[in-house]
Write a protein that holds these residues in place. Structure first.
Motif, mmCIF file in Angstrom:
data_model
loop_
_atom_site.group_PDB
_atom_site.id
_atom_site.type_symbol
_atom_site.label_atom_id
_atom_site.label_comp_id
_atom_site.label_asym_id
_atom_site.label_seq_id
_atom_site.Cartn_x
_atom_site.Cartn_y
_atom_site.Cartn_z
ATOM 1 N N ASP A 678 -5.319 -1.591 8.708
ATOM 2 C CA ASP A 678 -4.048 -1.771 8.016
ATOM 3 C C ASP A 678 -3.810 -0.610 7.058
ATOM 4 O O ASP A 678 -3.894 -0.761 5.847
ATOM 5 N N GLN A 682 -0.168 -3.412 4.466
ATOM 6 C CA GLN A 682 1.070 -4.199 4.559
ATOM 7 C C GLN A 682 0.822 -5.659 4.896
ATOM 8 O O GLN A 682 1.685 -6.499 4.677
ATOM 9 N N PRO A 684 -0.078 -9.501 4.813
ATOM 10 C CA PRO A 684 0.009 -10.409 3.654
ATOM 11 C C PRO A 684 -1.346 -10.622 2.986
ATOM 12 O O PRO A 684 -1.417 -10.713 1.757
ATOM 13 N N GLU A 685 -2.408 -10.672 3.761
ATOM 14 C CA GLU A 685 -3.715 -10.926 3.132
ATOM 15 C C GLU A 685 -4.204 -9.734 2.318
ATOM 16 O O GLU A 685 -5.207 -9.810 1.623
ATOM 17 N N HIS A 686 -3.482 -8.629 2.404
ATOM 18 C CA HIS A 686 -3.889 -7.457 1.625
ATOM 19 C C HIS A 686 -2.976 -7.205 0.436
ATOM 20 O O HIS A 686 -3.064 -6.168 -0.215
ATOM 21 N N ARG A 687 -2.102 -8.170 0.158
ATOM 22 C CA ARG A 687 -1.143 -7.907 -0.899
ATOM 23 C C ARG A 687 -1.814 -7.727 -2.257
ATOM 24 O O ARG A 687 -1.576 -6.750 -2.969
ATOM 25 N N ALA A 688 -2.687 -8.660 -2.598
ATOM 26 C CA ALA A 688 -3.338 -8.579 -3.909
ATOM 27 C C ALA A 688 -4.206 -7.325 -3.988
ATOM 28 O O ALA A 688 -4.298 -6.669 -5.029
ATOM 29 N N ARG A 690 -3.693 -4.498 -2.421
ATOM 30 C CA ARG A 690 -2.820 -3.347 -2.555
ATOM 31 C C ARG A 690 -2.389 -3.188 -4.016
ATOM 32 O O ARG A 690 -2.400 -2.094 -4.581
ATOM 33 N N GLU A 691 -2.046 -4.323 -4.628
ATOM 34 C CA GLU A 691 -1.612 -4.256 -6.021
ATOM 35 C C GLU A 691 -2.737 -3.808 -6.940
ATOM 36 O O GLU A 691 -2.547 -2.979 -7.821
#
Ligand code: ADP
Ligand code: MG
Length: 707
Positions: A678, A682, A684-688, A690-691
């Motif tokens: 990924d 991008q 969804p399980e990588h959102r936190a 990424r932030e």
């Protein structure tokens, strides 16, 4: 019948949103403006900051020892209520304050010396915890000036007692107990809202606790094992997030198209044939690695690590020549002017026979010289340009930059390389460092670089005899140096820089030079070089020393890096106790560069700290740069080792860079897997994740493009 009035909101509600993590601590119950200021001194402004301020250690207060079972010599925690307070009798100010405590089993006494105000602190009936060593005094067991905590009556004793309690770093005006209460409140109110940067599947696979549990366990652990499990989770997380940032950056660079630099290699072949020595096996291996990188269409991004004297320069010259043969320009960047000049001299000697003339660009250049050097760079007639980092970064225009070699010596950081790239030409970049960074740290600092290591010194290098001496031996030392000079050898005498007063350093170095010239070595010429000399004067002095016209060179640490004078066989370091290990190692590396036996004398005077002794002893024990770097890390800890932020060393919450190396490598592997799957983070399980990554590294890794 009305409803009872709503309670004012004085502490976080259970539903507090994750954004409340950014709430100012000032609005947390029990923190007013004054305490907020104290916390700020510790760098804690928000709830999130406080959650991430981990304890520095723990005290096991699960089982308080009953008073009547206390043994002399034991160190531990006892708790009881204040029974009586006895101030020292009048006229005996040196007698201790005696406080008697009672628990279910009996009585016990704490003694405090020279702190009469404590008589106001202890009140009969208060619950107090003492931590210290039990000793015998006047035939009864006591604790002398133990650490203690008075527990407020209205406070949940379960925070401070009957458990493993955290001990936090503090600042003046802030004590353990309120700090612990605050953290308890924050952990209870907010820990479960902390976003979990580690994706669930990875977390499960590695058996790591979720963020909320880990915060609870690192602050208020149920066992020391639970605290360690939580710590390892945060270590892993920090490493993982950093490695992810580095992997993303590296990936972005990999899609840039670079130059294919793959000429037949005629220039390098001629250079090597003319060398007065054979390349070491390490030099040959490293050269193959670099050559392969140059030939690939992706920009090279490589760190060449090699101890002082391992022969990095010649490898750099081979790379420069390869770029030139392929029709590109190449730059060699040095951290100081003297080094740039020395590189120029080395280059000239090596490549002028091949018909190539390198150009020099320094800020010391003026007028015509400067403009013609710049013009030659711009037009491309200068195929090799040597200059200082600063100058080249200032924006020298180059026609077709193919390769930049950055001689960092012992500065660090992922940031400095950015500006080379920013020239828009995606050159190959080779960074050279003389500081032998332990592998763990190399991965941390340069995780986006490939690593080449020159792990072999050229042959005929002799051990540099190293001795640590006191002032009493000065006479003998001078006799020794005189004998060396008598054999036509040369010597360095280094005086330390004392930060506060540049002028007084200068005076010390100047006086030393005059004293040596007139009183100690009257038959020899003594030169002086220091940081405040103009560059022409410095160059003239260095040249005279290299040519052997100056026998003794008195220097401030400006000679630390890179200077190569094979006939110099003595390095005498004044006030050696004031230098760091890395510096001492660099300085010693100035000698032992020729075939003759060389000597390094560490002159240390005055009362020495333990640290200073360990440094000096390490220098006497080993010459292996890697061992010295590791000793340095151990003695000073990683923060100090690399100086502050500007060193480029990332800050971690809980990692010990010496012992957590395995976790770092595992985190690196996992980060590569995530980026492979990924690359834009991008999913969804990588959102936190990424932030978290952008919050920490966006700026430092220039990752704006994925944000
Ligand atoms: P550093 O890695 O500290 O920059 P240098 O490149 O300055 O080291 O090399 C130190 C000295 O060793 C120089 O005088 C250089 O000419 C010499 N040298 C380099 N490679 C070899 C070799 N393979 N055999 C013998 N001497 C070498
Ligand atoms: Mg060098």
């Amino acid at each position: 019948m009305g409803n009872p009035p709503a309670e004012p909101r004085v502490h976080p509600e259970p539903e507090a949103a994750a954004s409340d993590l950014d709430a100012s601590l000032q609005y947390v119950k029990g923190v007013g403006p004054q305490r907020a200021r104290l916390l700020e001194r510790l760098g804690l402004r928000t709830v999130r900051d406080a959650l991430n301020a981990f304890p520095r250690e723990y005290q096991d207060r699960r089982g308080l020892t009953a008073f009547h079972t206390l043994r002399v010599g034991a160190v531990g925690v006892v708790g009881g209520t204040v029974f009586g307070v006895a101030s020292p009798p009048r006229g005996r100010p040196r007698a201790p304050l005696q406080v008697t405590f009672r628990d279910g089993s009996g009585y016990f006494t704490g003694l405090w010396f020279g702190q009469p105000y404590l008589a106001q602190v202890f009140k009969r009936g208060q619950r107090v915890v003492l931590y210290g060593k039990v000793t015998m005094r006047d035939r009864r067991p006591v604790m002398q000036s133990p650490d203690f905590e008075v527990l407020d009556a209205d406070e949940l004793l379960s925070i401070h007692m009957g458990r493993i309690v955290p001990v936090y770093p503090l600042t003046e005006g802030l004590t353990q107990r309120p700090m612990r209460s605050l953290l308890h409140r924050i952990v209870e109110g907010f820990a479960r809202h902390a976003p979990d940067a580690i994706p669930d599947d990875l977390r499960h696979r590695r058996g790591l606790p979720p963020a909320g549990d880990a915060y609870r366990a690192i602050h208020f652990p149920e066992s020391l094992e639970a605290a360690e499990t939580a710590r390892r989770r945060f270590v892993f997380e920090d490493f993982f997030v950093l490695q992810l940032g580095l992997a993303l950056r590296r990936r972005r660079q990999a899609v840039e198209t670079g130059h294919v630099i793959a000429p037949p290699g005629a220039l390098v072949a001629r250079l090597v044939a003319d060398l007065p020595f054979d390349l070491t096996a390490a030099q040959r291996r490293v050269w193959q690695e670099i050559r392969a990188d140059l030939a690939r269409p992706v920009p090279m991004n490589r760190l060449l690590q090699g101890d002082v004297g391992s022969g990095k320069t010649i490898v750099a010259v081979m790379a420069l020549l390869t770029a030139v043969e392929a029709g590109y320009q190449a730059v060699l960047m040095a951290p100081t002017e003297i080094l740039a000049e020395q590189h120029l001299a080395t280059l000239r000697a090596a490549i002028q026979p091949l018909g190539i003339t390198p150009a020099l660009l320094t800020s010391g250049q003026k007028g015509r010289e400067r403009s013609s050097a710049r013009a030659a760079a711009r037009s491309g007639t200068a195929s090799i340009v040597v200059g200082t980092h600063a100058l080249i970064q200032e924006g020298v225009e180059l026609q077709r930059l193919g390769l930049a070699v950055v001689d960092e010596q012992h500065r660090f950081g992922v940031l400095q390389r950015a500006s080379v790239r920013a020239k828009g030409q995606h050159p190959d970049v080779l960074v050279m460092t003389a500081t032998p960074i332990p592998r763990t740290l190399a991965l941390t600092l340069y995780g986006d670089l490939d690593l080449s290591v020159l792990d072999e010194l050229p042959p005929r290098r002799q051990r540099i005899a190293t001795a640590w001496r006191g002032e009493a031996k000065r006479g003998e030392i001078y006799d020794f140096v005189r004998r060396q000079l008598g054999q036509a050898r040369q010597a360095y005498v280094v005086c330390p820089l004392i930060e506060e007063t540049e002028a007084s350093d200068l005076r010390a170095a100047t006086e030393m030079a005059e004293h040596l010239a007139s009183d100690v070595f009257p038959k020899h010429r003594v030169g002086l070089i220091h940081g405040r000399m103009g560059f022409e004067a410095k160059e003239a002095t260095m040249r005279a020393f290299k040519a052997g016209e100056i026998a003794v060179l008195v220097a401030t640490t400006v000679i630390e890096v890179g200077i190569d004078v094979p006939n110099a066989t003595v390095m005498l370091i004044e006030h050696a106790e004031r230098f760091g290990l890395a510096q001492l190692h660099q300085l010693r590396g100035r000698v032992g560069r020729g075939a003759d036996r060389s000597h390094c004398i560490l002159l240390a005077s005055g009362p020495l700290s333990d640290e200073a002794r360990r440094r000096l002893q390490t220098m006497c024990d080993t010459q292996d740069g890697f061992r010295i770097a590791e000793a340095d890390l151990e003695i000073r800890g990683p923060g100090e080792f690399f100086g502050t932020r500007q060193s480029g060393l990332p800050e971690f919450r809980a990692a010990n860079l010496l012992s957590d190396g395995r976790l770092l490598e595992e985190a690196r592997r996992e980060a590569l897997i995530v980026v492979e799957r990924d690359p834009g983070l991008q999913l969804p399980e990588h959102r936190a994740l990424r932030e978290a990554m952008l919050a920490r590294w966006r700026e430092r890794l220039e990752l704006a493009s994925i944000g």
